[in-house]
Each structure stands twice: as structure tokens, then as C-alpha cells.
Design a protein around this motif. Structure first.
Motif, PDB file in Angstrom:
ATOM      1  N   MET A  70       7.650 -29.278  59.450  1.00 20.62           N
ATOM      2  CA  MET A  70       8.021 -27.880  59.437  1.00 20.62           C
ATOM      3  C   MET A  70       9.245 -27.689  58.535  1.00 20.62           C
ATOM      4  SD  MET A  70       7.265 -27.465  63.509  1.00 20.62           S
ATOM      5  CE  MET A  70       8.531 -26.275  63.826  1.00 20.62           C
ATOM      6  N   ARG A  71       9.358 -26.485  57.960  1.00 19.66           N
ATOM      7  CA  ARG A  71      10.432 -26.220  56.996  1.00 19.66           C
ATOM      8  C   ARG A  71      11.473 -25.270  57.571  1.00 19.66           C
ATOM      9  NH1 ARG A  71       6.083 -25.124  52.203  1.00 19.66           N
ATOM     10  NH2 ARG A  71       5.055 -24.218  54.014  1.00 19.66           N
ATOM     11  N   LEU A  72      12.708 -25.476  57.168  1.00 13.86           N
ATOM     12  CA  LEU A  72      13.778 -24.518  57.397  1.00 13.86           C
ATOM     13  C   LEU A  72      14.060 -23.814  56.081  1.00 13.86           C
ATOM     14  CD1 LEU A  72      16.327 -26.578  59.545  1.00 13.86           C
ATOM     15  CD2 LEU A  72      14.683 -24.878  60.355  1.00 13.86           C
ATOM     16  N   GLY A  73      14.334 -22.510  56.162  1.00 11.04           N
ATOM     17  CA  GLY A  73      14.591 -21.752  54.942  1.00 11.04           C
ATOM     18  C   GLY A  73      15.838 -20.912  55.032  1.00 11.04           C
ATOM     19  N   ALA A 106      15.928 -27.814  45.719  1.00 10.45           N
ATOM     20  CA  ALA A 106      15.226 -29.095  45.668  1.00 10.45           C
ATOM     21  C   ALA A 106      16.200 -30.251  45.853  1.00 10.45           C
ATOM     22  CB  ALA A 106      14.467 -29.223  44.350  1.00 10.45           C
ATOM     23  N   ARG A 107      17.366 -30.157  45.216  1.00 12.52           N
ATOM     24  CA  ARG A 107      18.373 -31.221  45.378  1.00 12.52           C
ATOM     25  C   ARG A 107      18.819 -31.345  46.826  1.00 12.52           C
ATOM     26  NH1 ARG A 107      20.322 -29.092  40.415  1.00 12.52           N
ATOM     27  NH2 ARG A 107      21.897 -27.847  41.523  1.00 12.52           N
ATOM     28  N   ARG A 108      18.886 -30.222  47.523  1.00 10.19           N
ATOM     29  CA  ARG A 108      19.339 -30.229  48.915  1.00 10.19           C
ATOM     30  C   ARG A 108      18.183 -30.345  49.897  1.00 10.19           C
ATOM     31  NH1 ARG A 108      23.589 -32.219  49.071  1.00 10.19           N
ATOM     32  NH2 ARG A 108      23.791 -31.490  51.230  1.00 10.19           N
ATOM     33  N   ASP A 109      16.968 -30.530  49.390  1.00  7.82           N
ATOM     34  CA  ASP A 109      15.771 -30.655  50.223  1.00  7.82           C
ATOM     35  C   ASP A 109      15.593 -29.451  51.148  1.00  7.82           C
ATOM     36  OD1 ASP A 109      13.423 -31.839  51.055  1.00  7.82           O
ATOM     37  OD2 ASP A 109      14.389 -33.030  52.630  1.00  7.82           O
ATOM     38  N   ILE A 110      15.776 -28.268  50.588  1.00  8.70           N
ATOM     39  CA  ILE A 110      15.509 -27.004  51.292  1.00  8.70           C
ATOM     40  C   ILE A 110      14.225 -26.444  50.705  1.00  8.70           C
ATOM     41  CG2 ILE A 110      16.359 -24.670  51.754  1.00  8.70           C
ATOM     42  CD1 ILE A 110      19.215 -25.791  51.474  1.00  8.70           C
ATOM     43  N   ARG A 111      13.206 -26.277  51.539  1.00 10.64           N
ATOM     44  CA  ARG A 111      11.863 -26.014  51.014  1.00 10.64           C
ATOM     45  C   ARG A 111      11.314 -24.636  51.370  1.00 10.64           C
ATOM     46  NH1 ARG A 111      11.530 -29.912  47.106  1.00 10.64           N
ATOM     47  NH2 ARG A 111      12.751 -31.683  47.901  1.00 10.64           N
ATOM     48  N   MET A 112      12.204 -23.705  51.701  1.00 15.05           N
ATOM     49  CA  MET A 112      11.761 -22.323  51.911  1.00 15.05           C
ATOM     50  C   MET A 112      12.905 -21.400  51.497  1.00 15.05           C
ATOM     51  SD  MET A 112       9.806 -20.554  55.130  1.00 15.05           S
ATOM     52  CE  MET A 112      11.082 -20.843  56.362  1.00 15.05           C
ATOM     53  N   TYR A 113      12.559 -20.323  50.783  1.00 16.00           N
ATOM     54  CA  TYR A 113      13.584 -19.452  50.223  1.00 16.00           C
ATOM     55  C   TYR A 113      13.079 -18.018  50.165  1.00 16.00           C
ATOM     56  CZ  TYR A 113      16.885 -17.430  46.867  1.00 16.00           C
ATOM     57  OH  TYR A 113      17.817 -16.641  46.256  1.00 16.00           O
ATOM     58  N   LYS A 161       6.741 -23.854  39.274  1.00 13.08           N
ATOM     59  CA  LYS A 161       7.862 -24.722  39.654  1.00 13.08           C
ATOM     60  C   LYS A 161       8.043 -24.734  41.172  1.00 13.08           C
ATOM     61  CE  LYS A 161      12.697 -25.696  38.553  1.00 13.08           C
ATOM     62  NZ  LYS A 161      13.773 -25.453  37.579  1.00 13.08           N
ATOM     63  N   ALA A 162       7.965 -23.564  41.803  1.00 16.38           N
ATOM     64  CA  ALA A 162       8.102 -23.504  43.261  1.00 16.38           C
ATOM     65  C   ALA A 162       7.007 -24.322  43.940  1.00 16.38           C
ATOM     66  CB  ALA A 162       8.065 -22.052  43.732  1.00 16.38           C
ATOM     67  N   ARG A 163       5.785 -24.236  43.429  1.00 11.87           N
ATOM     68  CA  ARG A 163       4.681 -25.021  44.017  1.00 11.87           C
ATOM     69  C   ARG A 163       4.920 -26.512  43.824  1.00 11.87           C
ATOM     70  NH1 ARG A 163       1.876 -21.140  41.273  1.00 11.87           N
ATOM     71  NH2 ARG A 163       1.041 -22.632  39.757  1.00 11.87           N
ATOM     72  N   ARG A 164       5.376 -26.878  42.635  1.00 14.96           N
ATOM     73  CA  ARG A 164       5.618 -28.291  42.358  1.00 14.96           C
ATOM     74  C   ARG A 164       6.706 -28.852  43.272  1.00 14.96           C
ATOM     75  NH1 ARG A 164       6.761 -27.559  37.574  1.00 14.96           N
ATOM     76  NH2 ARG A 164       9.026 -27.855  37.509  1.00 14.96           N
ATOM     77  N   LEU A 165       7.716 -28.047  43.560  1.00 19.42           N
ATOM     78  CA  LEU A 165       8.816 -28.486  44.419  1.00 19.42           C
ATOM     79  C   LEU A 165       8.515 -28.310  45.899  1.00 19.42           C
ATOM     80  CD1 LEU A 165      11.821 -26.997  42.379  1.00 19.42           C
ATOM     81  CD2 LEU A 165      11.025 -29.379  42.425  1.00 19.42           C
ATOM     82  N   GLY A 166       7.390 -27.676  46.213  1.00 22.28           N
ATOM     83  CA  GLY A 166       7.036 -27.459  47.616  1.00 22.28           C
ATOM     84  C   GLY A 166       7.924 -26.451  48.308  1.00 22.28           C
ATOM     85  N   ILE A 167       8.392 -25.428  47.566  1.00 22.12           N
ATOM     86  CA  ILE A 167       9.280 -24.409  48.132  1.00 22.12           C
ATOM     87  C   ILE A 167       8.480 -23.143  48.421  1.00 22.12           C
ATOM     88  CG2 ILE A 167      11.300 -22.954  47.707  1.00 22.12           C
ATOM     89  CD1 ILE A 167      12.431 -25.207  45.980  1.00 22.12           C
ATOM     90  N   ARG A 168       8.475 -22.757  49.673  1.00 24.53           N
ATOM     91  CA  ARG A 168       7.768 -21.547  50.104  1.00 24.53           C
ATOM     92  C   ARG A 168       8.634 -20.320  49.808  1.00 24.53           C
ATOM     93  NH1 ARG A 168       5.299 -20.528  56.222  1.00 24.53           N
ATOM     94  NH2 ARG A 168       4.429 -18.447  55.810  1.00 24.53           N
ATOM     95  N   LEU A 169       8.068 -19.330  49.131  1.00 22.51           N
ATOM     96  CA  LEU A 169       8.802 -18.146  48.721  1.00 22.51           C
ATOM     97  C   LEU A 169       8.374 -16.927  49.521  1.00 22.51           C
ATOM     98  CD1 LEU A 169       8.638 -18.579  44.829  1.00 22.51           C
ATOM     99  CD2 LEU A 169      10.533 -19.200  46.348  1.00 22.51           C
ATOM    100  N   SER A 170       9.272 -15.959  49.617  1.00 22.53           N
ATOM    101  CA  SER A 170       8.938 -14.697  50.287  1.00 22.53           C
ATOM    102  C   SER A 170       9.894 -13.614  49.808  1.00 22.53           C
ATOM    103  CB  SER A 170       9.037 -14.837  51.810  1.00 22.53           C
ATOM    104  OG  SER A 170      10.380 -15.080  52.212  1.00 22.53           O
ATOM    105  N   PHE A 171       9.541 -12.365  50.149  1.00 27.12           N
ATOM    106  CA  PHE A 171      10.416 -11.208  49.966  1.00 27.12           C
ATOM    107  C   PHE A 171      10.602 -10.528  51.320  1.00 27.12           C
ATOM    108  CE2 PHE A 171       8.827 -10.998  45.449  1.00 27.12           C
ATOM    109  CZ  PHE A 171      10.062 -11.011  44.813  1.00 27.12           C
ATOM    110  N   HIS A 172      11.768  -9.914  51.507  1.00 25.90           N
ATOM    111  CA  HIS A 172      12.008  -9.046  52.656  1.00 25.90           C
ATOM    112  C   HIS A 172      12.538  -7.733  52.092  1.00 25.90           C
ATOM    113  CE1 HIS A 172      12.822  -7.520  56.531  1.00 25.90           C
ATOM    114  NE2 HIS A 172      13.207  -8.628  57.135  1.00 25.90           N
TER     115      HIS A 172
END
Length: 342
Positions: free
Chosen positions: A7-10, A50-57, A92-103
Motif C-alpha cells: 500500500m502507498r502513502l501519498g 522517487a528519491r524519497r520513495d513516495i509513490r502517491m502525489y 515518467k509517473a508510470r515508470r516511477l510507480g507514482i499514483r497521481l490525482s487532482f483535488h
């Protein structure tokens, strides 16, 4: 728990660990701000995450400045103009495994009785959905909104939301998710809207405790929110701890031109700087089988995530493992750390 990726923290928008990182082009319209500049900033943020291993933004809702402003047509084509850059940042986001969203901002309201406000809200949602589509993000990249206002009649406001949902453009309906809030529409309300429309739901833990008119039970309600997501899509939720500190408020002194500072109790809807790890672990243990991602809405943002990542292996290693965090150091090392902090 099923065998899946951890599971990811963002974190949302602003990166506090590196003040040089900007979340969007915030120049005024006279300076010609552009999505292209915001995407350069976002590219640097993705590297940092990515450097900090944070995978949701959560990206800034102002990523494309003035893109839907009705009186500034010079900005209306910027999303289309940035198609190559959006595709590159999405890859790039997909390659790094970072889940993106808008609020989108609080001014985006689709249950308003004012057709013009609804029109403007739909324009904002359409623009942000287009950006996610041009980034080629999957269905887990969402637009998160609240139900809106009561406008004097809660049930009529809910019915209007459901009717307006049917008229939303397909890209918006495909990405839109609905969050329970802390003042007007609680978990029961958004569950009702899910049953009427099929909209996916975001569970906000702090909001649930601030507004729960029907006295719903937390774990079973959360599972109903998770079930609103189709098979194969990982749900997400919001977590924050309430602020407990006294607040300093400046108020005018009657009959004078002076102000005075008074200490007043906290408002429980306010977010704390950091996440209470004991509260977080207690909730996670109530749903041990569930798999979902967690957007942290603490005031300290990425600093709060880093602290929670250190706290969980120490205080709740079983919960930490669900996020892929290594077990804590030995008891002797922890004692030395505590002594050094005193």
C-alpha cells in the motif's frame, strides 16, 4: 490481505522538505503563466518523490493557470498545446510507480442551484480530466470533490448532485470520486449518492469522526466505501489527525485601535502538523484484510509522511509491513535513540 504490491502513502501539492520545489506556475495572468512551466516543476517533484520513495502525489489544482477562466481565452488552449509534455510526464509517473490525482478547489460545486456555477465547475473538472487523459493515467488517477452546499434543503441538494452527474462529460464521470466531508454531507450521504449514480467514494477518516449523523460504525462503513471501487482498481482514502494545540487568534480591543492575542481551544476539523501513529495504526488494524492507498492530509505534508514511515515500524510493525516498511531497529538501539533525544 491479498498478495499485492505494498500500500502507498501519498502527499498533497507542496513539498516542504525542499522549499525550492514549486508545485505550479503561480505568476499572475499579466506575466503569462503556463502549464508548460508547471510541468517542469512537476517533473522535478517526481524526481524528489522517487528519491524519497513516495509513490502517491496530489497535483496542484492550479497546474494549468487560468485554463478555464471565462474572461481570458488566451489561456484556454494550453492543455492541448502541452500534449507532448503531458504525455512525457505521465510516462515518467508510470515508470516511477507514482499514483497521481487532482483535488479541485472548493469552488468546484456541481450541486449548486446556479447553472452558471455548475457550468464553471464542469469546465474545471473537464480540463483536469483532460490532463490526466493526456498523461495516459489509468482509472486510479482521480478527481476528488465534495458534494457541495445544502442551499437550504439537504435532500434537494443531494438529488441535484445525482441529476447533474448524469450530464457530466464522460471523461469527468470516468475520473470523478466523491469524498465525505466534515460539515455538510457525511458518509451516509455519499453512500446514498453512490447507490444512485455509481460514483466511486473516498473515505476521509477525520471527516467521518467530525460528521456522522447516523452513528455509522467506522470499519464497516469504510468497507462499503472500498466496495464502491470496481474490481482491479485500488481504492484510496484520506487520513489526518485533528489539531489539539491551543490556537492564537488576534482580535481587536473594543474602543481602541489595538489588537490582542488570545488563546482559544482547537477546532476538531483542523488538521494537525503530523499524523498520530497510534490513531493511524488503530484504524488500519480494524480493516486488516483491506488493500488501499492513503493520502496523508497533515499540515507538514511530506515531512509528516517521513515521520509516520519512521514511527510505524517502531510502534506498529504489523501496519508498517502493509506499506512495505522494514521492521524497526533493535530495542537497544531504540532506547539509545530515545535517550539521545532527551
Amino acid at each position: 490481505m491479498t498478495s499485492q504490491a505494498p500500500m502507498r502513502l501519498g502527499v498533497p501539492v507542496k513539498i516542504l522538505a525542499d522549499p525550492s520545489l514549486k508545485s505550479n506556475d503561480a505568476r499572475r495572468w499579466q506575466s503569462g503563466p503556463h502549464l508548460r512551466v508547471s510541468l517542469e516543476y512537476l517533473d522535478a517533484i517526481l524526481d524528489h518523490l522517487a528519491r524519497r520513495d513516495i509513490r502517491m502525489y496530489r497535483m496542484s489544482s492550479d497546474l494549468a493557470p487560468y485554463a478555464t477562466h471565462p474572461d481570458m481565452p488566451q489561456f484556454h488552449s494550453m492543455v492541448r498545446e502541452c500534449a507532448p509534455e503531458l504525455a512525457a510526464i505521465g510516462a515518467k509517473a508510470r515508470r516511477l510507480g507514482i499514483r497521481l490525482s487532482f483535488h479541485p478547489s472548493q469552488f468546484v460545486v456541481i450541486n449548486s442551484p446556479d447553472p452558471e456555477l455548475v457550468r464553471k465547475s464542469v469546465a474545471d473538472l473537464t480540463s483536469q480530466a483532460e490532463m490526466l487523459d493526456r498523461m495516459e493515467q489509468g482509472p486510479e488517477a482521480v478527481l476528488i470533490i465534495h458534494t457541495g452546499g445544502h442551499y437550504g434543503d439537504r435532500q434537494a441538494a443531494l438529488e441535484r448532485w445525482a441529476r447533474n452527474w448524469e450530464d457530466l462529460p464522460e471523461p469527468v464521470r470516468r475520473r470523478l470520486v466523491l469524498e465525505n466531508d466534515d460539515l455538510r454531507f457525511d458518509a451516509a450521504d455519499v453512500l446514498w449518492l453512490h447507490e444512485r449514480t455509481g460514483v466511486r467514494l473516498i473515505f476521509d477518516h477525520q471527516h467521518f469522526w467530525c460528521l456522522n449523523r447516523q452513528g455509522l460504525e467506522v470499519a464497516s462503513t469504510f468497507r462499503r466505501f472500498l466496495a464502491s471501487w470496481p474490481e482491479g482498481q485500488r481504492p484510496k482514502m484520506h487520513f489526518s489527525s485533528p489539531r489539539t494545540e491551543m490556537r492564537e487568534v488576534k482580535r481587536p480591543v473594543p474602543g481602541t485601535k489595538r489588537t490582542e492575542t488570545k488563546l482559544i481551544p482547537p477546532v476538531w476539523t483542523g488538521h494537525a502538523d503530523f499524523i498520530n501513529p497510534f490513531e493511524f495504526a488503530t484504524f488500519l488494524r480494524e480493516v486488516p484484510e483491506a488493500v488501499f492507498d492513503v493520502m496523508l492530509e497533515a499540515k507538514a505534508k511530506d515531512l509528516a509522511l517521513e515521520r509516520l514511515r519512521a514511527d510505524l515500524p517502531r510502534y506498529a510493525p504489523d501496519v508498517g509491513l502493509r506499506f512495505g516498511f522494514a521492521p524497526a531497529a533493535t530495542e537497544e538501539a531504540l532506547e539509545e535513540e530515545a535517550e539521545a533525544a532527551e
